[in-house]
Design a protein around this motif. Structure first.
Motif, short mmCIF file in Angstrom:
data_model
loop_
_atom_site.label_atom_id
_atom_site.label_comp_id
_atom_site.label_asym_id
_atom_site.label_seq_id
_atom_site.Cartn_x
_atom_site.Cartn_y
_atom_site.Cartn_z
N SER A 14 0.86 -1.19 0.00
CA SER A 14 0.00 0.00 0.00
C SER A 14 0.89 1.23 0.00
CB SER A 14 -0.92 0.01 1.23
OG SER A 14 -0.15 0.16 2.41
N THR A 28 -5.11 -1.68 5.27
CA THR A 28 -4.78 -1.29 3.90
C THR A 28 -6.02 -1.10 3.02
OG1 THR A 28 -4.50 -3.62 3.34
CG2 THR A 28 -2.54 -2.40 3.99
N VAL A 48 -5.12 1.85 -4.10
CA VAL A 48 -4.21 0.70 -4.14
C VAL A 48 -4.64 -0.29 -5.21
CG1 VAL A 48 -3.44 -1.31 -2.84
CG2 VAL A 48 -3.51 0.92 -1.76
#
Length: 517
Positions: free
Chosen positions: A350, A506, A513
């Motif tokens: 990430s 994340t 991402v």
């Protein structure tokens, strides 16, 4: 009947714009970014007026003379003799010990100085050359390097950071404060423009590579980071973070082998271009490599606030072990230290995790690797500055103790005035109204008391170091005490940032991402 009196009211508050600082939204982006950059440049110019490392200290002087000497060597000798001991190149006198890109930089600057002041870089006869004109020219080479490499990289990073909304959309308005934190980094300013080095180039290339990763230009990032390694080998401190993050991304894409192959071609191609003059023979390449790993200097230098030096008071590492086992121990300790961060990024890459990984990886090398000196604290400081909006308290604390860790070096260079001024300016900006977003937190009295102890010790040591002579039996007592205080804080910070990286959610906190993958 008397009219009722109107209640008195307090004077109206002044308009918000009257107290607005440059980073307050909605400040015009481009003019304010230029203003901050000019202010950062002015700070560098003012610091550069002061003395430099080894000024007037014959016969070997200091880092200033080392840089000047490398310009002299690269200007007059062929590349095959840059790293070899010859009659014109005495390796015992500031022999070149940085990779080829640093040598090319010395050659470029040497040519510029040679055009204006040839006696400053004349072969042999210029050793220890010092004059006001040469000082101005040498200072100019660092300032121009900063402007051409580090400043654009900082602007690119801040743009990429805010475009992706790293750390949450609510932090977008703090981009100009973040730019100020990155550009006005006290340690970098004092070491490059006071002590005299060119860390701004390798750190600028690393910063550009980081911006490339965040803006999904992985191939550009790979090329820039390879250049950073080829400018200063200490840039390898960041290698585990770049490798794990890019590998983690590649493994989650449709054709992972193709993605890894593309990155490998860029890295190998960049290495080949930089090392081309030394690839004509195995012996020539090996000679360069041998200069880049000076194991004979020992596992640490001076009183650096890392594990080996701090524990040497109890365990005499240099006396108990030879170089070979020390190399193995330091390598093992370094790998174990960065391994958790490495695994986390391979598993869940990430953008925010990558920034934490940069700090954790560089901290691992600073604390445990072989042949670390006090100026290496610049490496973990770079990613810490990139996390300033996310971790403002951590960054402010780290900057203070990082600067304190190089305090003996600053005193030796007679840069105490610059030290106080730059530190004061930094915290003036750091604590400015509306500047350090999210800095305030509800901290318990016990936590404040614990944090106040190392701060009080550092303040006392600042004064003691200047006013009291150490015992003749222990001439470096105060240097050692400074080292212990700083080492304790660095260990705490390293544990904290490793914990924060592993605790990242994340899926909810890393914007974009999935698009990257």
């Amino acid at each position: 009947m008397a009219k009722p009196r109107k209640p008195r009211t307090s004077a109206p508050d002044p308009p918000v714009s009257a107290a607005r600082l440059p980073w307050h939204p909605p400040a015009p982006p481009v003019p304010t970014a230029v203003l901050i950059s000019l202010a950062a440049l002015l700070v560098r110019v003012l610091v550069s007026v002061g003395p430099y490392s080894g000024q007037g200290a014959a016969p070997k002087f200091g880092d200033y003379e080392a840089q000047r000497h490398w310009m002299e060597l690269t200007l007059h000798l062929t590349p095959s003799d840059w790293y070899r001991n010859t009659s014109d190149n005495d390796l015992a006198y500031w022999g070149l010990d940085y990779p080829p890109l640093s040598a090319y930089q010395s050659l470029l600057h040497g040519r510029i100085i040679n055009a204006s002041l040839p006696e400053a870089v004349a072969l042999r006869s210029s050793r220890g050359y010092e004059s006001m004109e040469s000082k101005l020219l040498m200072r100019w080479t660092v300032l121009s390097s900063d402007l051409l490499v580090f400043f654009p990289a900082a602007l690119w990073f801040v743009w990429a950071y805010m475009k992706l909304g790293i750390g949450g959309e609510e932090r977008r308005e703090g981009w100009m404060w973040l730019l100020s934190m990155v550009l006005i980094s006290p340690c970098l300013v004092l070491i490059d423009h006071g002590h005299f080095q060119y860390n701004c180039i390798s750190l600028g290339l690393t910063l550009g590579a980081t911006a490339g990763v965040l803006s999904r230009n992985e191939l550009v990032a790979a090329a820039l980071f390879t250049l950073a390694i080829n400018h200063k080998q200490m840039s390898l401190y960041f290698a585990p973070a770049f490798f794990s993050h890019l590998l983690g991304k590649c493994l989650k894409r449709k054709y992972p082998i193709v993605e890894v192959t593309k990155l490998a071609f860029v890295v190998l191609g960049t290495f080949a271009l930089v090392w081309w003059p030394f690839l004509h023979s195995y012996e020539a390449a090996l000679q360069v490599i041998s200069r880049l790993a000076p194991f004979e200097r020992g596992i640490y230098e001076d009183y650096v606030a890392n594990f080996w030096c701090s524990t040497s008071v109890i365990i005499k590492w240099k006396k108990l072990f030879t170089i070979k086992p020390l190399k193995l121990m330091s390598l093992s300790a370094t790998i174990l230290a960065f391994l958790p961060s490495f695994v986390q990024q391979v598993k869940s890459p990430s953008n925010l995790g990558f920034l934490y990984s940069l700090m954790n990886s560089s901290f691992s090398f600073y604390l445990f690797s072989y042949q670390v000196h006090e100026k290496s604290i610049l490496l973990p400081l770079l990613p810490a500055s990139l996390l300033a909006l996310e971790e403002p308290q951590m960054y402010g604390w780290f900057v203070y103790f990082a600067l304190f860790s190089i305090y003996p070096l600053i005193c030796r260079d007679q840069l105490l005035l610059q030290y106080i001024a730059v530190l004061g300016l930094f915290f003036l900006i750091y604590y400015s109204p509306g500047g350090s977003y999210g800095k305030r937190s509800n901290m318990s009295c016990r936590a404040k008391l614990v944090l106040s102890l190392p701060l009080l010790c550092s303040l006392l040591l600042h004064i003691t170091y200047q006013q009291i002579e150490p015992p003749k039996r222990y001439p470096f007592l105060f240097d050692a005490l400074i080292m212990f205080v700083c080492f304790s804080q660095f260990v705490i910070l390293a544990l904290y940032t490793n914990y924060k990286q592993w605790m990242l959610d994340t899926h909810s906190r890393s914007i974009g991402v999935k698009k990257d993958l």
